[in-house]
Design an enzyme around this catalytic site. Structure first.
Site, PDB file in Angstrom:
ATOM      1  N   ARG A  26      12.805   2.443 -12.917  1.00 25.80           N
ATOM      2  CA  ARG A  26      13.952   2.861 -13.218  1.00 25.80           C
ATOM      3  C   ARG A  26      14.231   4.032 -12.007  1.00 25.80           C
ATOM      4  O   ARG A  26      15.427   4.109 -11.770  1.00 25.80           O
ATOM      5  CB  ARG A  26      14.284   3.263 -14.691  1.00 25.80           C
ATOM      6  CG  ARG A  26      14.325   2.155 -15.717  1.00 25.80           C
ATOM      7  CD  ARG A  26      13.972   2.439 -16.941  1.00 25.80           C
ATOM      8  NE  ARG A  26      14.331   1.644 -17.929  1.00 25.80           N
ATOM      9  CZ  ARG A  26      13.544   0.398 -18.368  1.00 25.80           C
ATOM     10  NH1 ARG A  26      12.270   0.410 -17.688  1.00 25.80           N
ATOM     11  NH2 ARG A  26      13.989  -0.505 -19.203  1.00 25.80           N
ATOM     12  N   ARG A 121       8.846 -17.089 -17.545  1.00 31.13           N
ATOM     13  CA  ARG A 121       9.334 -16.406 -18.529  1.00 31.13           C
ATOM     14  C   ARG A 121      10.559 -16.787 -18.462  1.00 31.13           C
ATOM     15  O   ARG A 121      11.473 -16.751 -17.443  1.00 31.13           O
ATOM     16  CB  ARG A 121       8.995 -14.776 -18.070  1.00 31.13           C
ATOM     17  CG  ARG A 121       7.438 -14.682 -18.079  1.00 31.13           C
ATOM     18  CD  ARG A 121       6.887 -13.265 -17.961  1.00 31.13           C
ATOM     19  NE  ARG A 121       7.307 -12.264 -18.834  1.00 31.13           N
ATOM     20  CZ  ARG A 121       7.106 -10.855 -18.865  1.00 31.13           C
ATOM     21  NH1 ARG A 121       6.896 -10.879 -17.811  1.00 31.13           N
ATOM     22  NH2 ARG A 121       7.724 -10.122 -19.581  1.00 31.13           N
ATOM     23  N   ASP A 312       3.724  -3.398 -26.108  1.00 27.92           N
ATOM     24  CA  ASP A 312       2.620  -3.491 -25.035  1.00 27.92           C
ATOM     25  C   ASP A 312       1.325  -3.282 -25.352  1.00 27.92           C
ATOM     26  O   ASP A 312       0.282  -3.593 -24.770  1.00 27.92           O
ATOM     27  CB  ASP A 312       3.178  -3.072 -23.585  1.00 27.92           C
ATOM     28  CG  ASP A 312       4.502  -3.499 -23.240  1.00 27.92           C
ATOM     29  OD1 ASP A 312       4.565  -4.719 -23.226  1.00 27.92           O
ATOM     30  OD2 ASP A 312       5.058  -2.964 -22.377  1.00 27.92           O
ATOM     31  N   ARG A 343       1.279 -13.527 -25.421  1.00 31.48           N
ATOM     32  CA  ARG A 343      -0.011 -12.724 -26.047  1.00 31.48           C
ATOM     33  C   ARG A 343      -0.724 -12.852 -27.371  1.00 31.48           C
ATOM     34  O   ARG A 343      -1.602 -12.332 -28.037  1.00 31.48           O
ATOM     35  CB  ARG A 343       0.347 -11.096 -25.840  1.00 31.48           C
ATOM     36  CG  ARG A 343       0.283 -10.810 -24.302  1.00 31.48           C
ATOM     37  CD  ARG A 343       0.627  -9.389 -24.011  1.00 31.48           C
ATOM     38  NE  ARG A 343       0.522  -9.206 -22.445  1.00 31.48           N
ATOM     39  CZ  ARG A 343       1.276  -8.060 -22.125  1.00 31.48           C
ATOM     40  NH1 ARG A 343       2.163  -7.226 -22.751  1.00 31.48           N
ATOM     41  NH2 ARG A 343       1.097  -8.021 -20.997  1.00 31.48           N
ATOM     42  N   ARG A 385      -2.918  -6.383 -19.352  1.00 25.59           N
ATOM     43  CA  ARG A 385      -3.363  -5.789 -20.577  1.00 25.59           C
ATOM     44  C   ARG A 385      -4.227  -6.348 -21.613  1.00 25.59           C
ATOM     45  O   ARG A 385      -5.151  -5.891 -22.200  1.00 25.59           O
ATOM     46  CB  ARG A 385      -1.818  -5.685 -21.550  1.00 25.59           C
ATOM     47  CG  ARG A 385      -0.938  -4.982 -20.618  1.00 25.59           C
ATOM     48  CD  ARG A 385       0.003  -4.229 -21.773  1.00 25.59           C
ATOM     49  NE  ARG A 385       1.254  -3.742 -20.800  1.00 25.59           N
ATOM     50  CZ  ARG A 385       1.086  -2.621 -20.186  1.00 25.59           C
ATOM     51  NH1 ARG A 385      -0.035  -1.676 -20.211  1.00 25.59           N
ATOM     52  NH2 ARG A 385       1.965  -1.855 -19.356  1.00 25.59           N
TER      53      ARG A 385
END
Ligand code: S3P
Length: 425
Positions: A26, A121, A312, A343, A385
């Site tokens: 951002r 996605r 996350d 996930r 992750r």
């Protein structure tokens, strides 16, 4: 690249955590469309944020990088230039979705593409609200990359968010700055609010009341220096490592403590973790140091409004749950299915490979903590992750753990293995 990891006797030390991924994206994007120059410090040089940086360079923004310091010379809200090629968002959903909101109201056409994971996605979630604002966006099958965005004049909307997604919310907010009337966005559950905080600090007319955000169009934003706090999503690996490894104490310095991100701290406390937070005044985003020590943990239920505050972190929370006594239930987390990997599935596979007891559900998972894990070969599925969660699990697992495609941590945390290695005795 495979990485072989082994158990540790203890973990001790202080960690200076990498800059926050969401805030780094951002800081580039918002200053690129502002008037004036801005210095970003503690910028995260992970692959995702580099994708954002390169894209804004392609759009004509002068950006200089000096290590973790980045200077963005803003071109103003109407100053971006058309790029005669495809903007490559790599693996980054945040880049793609936020960028769509910035490009939809421009006076030129753009194309965005990404890697194999990003191409799977869903993008309909941003295409739909932006189209309601008058945008024209073409996508493969109406939902997937590559995207073709035909810049148009937009109007404001009233939009009820169908899911908790800061990426979708932020795309609508950016587009609303350019619209010809105000927009009102309602969230059922509050998602991370970094976009609102940053834009307000740069002169945007944004009002937030409960979960309703009103954005009024403006003519210009004023560039502003950003000091990026450490990423709590990266800190999470060390917080869990310190809690589950024996005789350990880790302090993670300068961690972002925005309440829309800090759910992992309350969950760890609820599970019995010995964790203390020292917050300091930082202006803008909240930040502080977090210390964690080896802890006796017990299972908990994680659901509802808490989910977006730790979405996350759920892969590493799964590792924590394996080392806790009793059952941990994660529900209302179907959004996990549309992350860098599905996930729910990849956490299930990682924990199962390591000998943990996990059951998949439609909107989460259930783990029966046994207090032990056994080393194994673990696929990361090229999901940063999952790789970092498996690496932390390996510290308490018996024998050797081999992590496949371990280098994917570079997406969000290139220094991860070095920092972790520095905490071993
Ligand atoms: C992000 C929002 C979240 C999060 C992602 C970063 C952001 O995604 O999972 O890693 O910076 O806005 P969603 O908006 O899809 O929930």
């Amino acid at each position: 690249m495979e990485r072989v990891m082994k158990g540790v006797k203890r973990l001790l030390g202080e960690v200076d955590i990498a800059g926050d991924k969401s805030v780094s994206h951002r800081a580039i994007m918002t200053n690129a469309i502002a008037d004036g120059d801005a210095k970003i410090t503690n910028f995260l040089s992970g692959e995702d944020c580099i994708s954002t940086l390169n894209i804004f360079r392609s759009l004509g923004v002068d950006i200089s990088v000096f290590g973790k310091e980045v200077i963005v010379r803003g071109r103003g809200m109407r100053g971006l230039r058309a790029f005669n090629g495809v903007l490559n968002a790599g693996n980054s959903g945040t880049t793609t979705r936020l960028l769509s909101g910035i490009l939809a109201p421009q006076s030129f056409e753009s194309a965005i593409d990404g890697d194999d994971s990003l191409r799977l996605r869903p993008m309909k979630r941003v295409i739909e609200p932006l189209s309601l604002m008058g945008a024209r966006i073409e996508a493969s099958g109406g939902n997937f990359l590559p995207l073709k965005i035909y810049g148009r004049r937009l109007h404001g909307i009233e939009y009820d968010m169908p899911m908790a997604s800061a990426q979708v919310k932020s795309a609508i907010i950016y587009a609303s700055l350019y619209a010809d009337s105000e927009s009102v966005i309602t969230e059922k559950v509050k998602s991370r609010d970094h976009t609102e905080i940053m834009l307000k600090s740069m002169g945007a007319d944004i009002e937030e009341k409960d979960n309703v955000i009103t954005v009024r169009p403006i003519e210009k934003l004023v560039a502003r220096d950003v000091r990026v706090p450490g990423d709590i999503s990266s800190a999470a690996y060390f917080l869990v490592a310190g809690a589950i490894a024996p005789n350990s104490e880790i302090t993670v310095k300068n961690v972002g403590l925005n309440p829309t991100r800090a759910g992992i701290i309350s969950v760890m406390r609820r599970m019995g973790a010995d964790i203390s937070v020292e917050e300091y005044a930082s202006g803008g985003e909240r930040a502080g140091d977090i210390t964690v020590r080896s802890s006796e943990l017990s299972g908990t239920v994680i659901c509802g409004d808490e989910i977006p505050t730790l979405i996350d972190e759920l892969p590493i929370i799964a590792v924590l749950a394996c080392m806790a006594k009793g059952v941990t239930v994660v529900k209302d987390a179907a959004e996990l299915k549309v992350k860098e990997t599905d996930r729910i599935d990849t956490v299930y596979r990682m924990i199962t490979a390591l000998g943990g007891k996990i059951e998949k559900t439609d909107d989460g998972f259930i783990i029966e903590g046994t207090g032990e894990l056994s080393g194994a070969r673990v696929e990361s599925f090229k999901d940063h992750r999952i790789a970092m969660s498996a690496a932390v699990a390996s510290l308490v697992a018996s024998g050797e753990t081999v992590i496949a495609d371990a280098e994917c941590v570079d997406i969000s945390f290139p220094e991860f293995y070095n920092i972790l290695g520095g905490l071993h005795e």
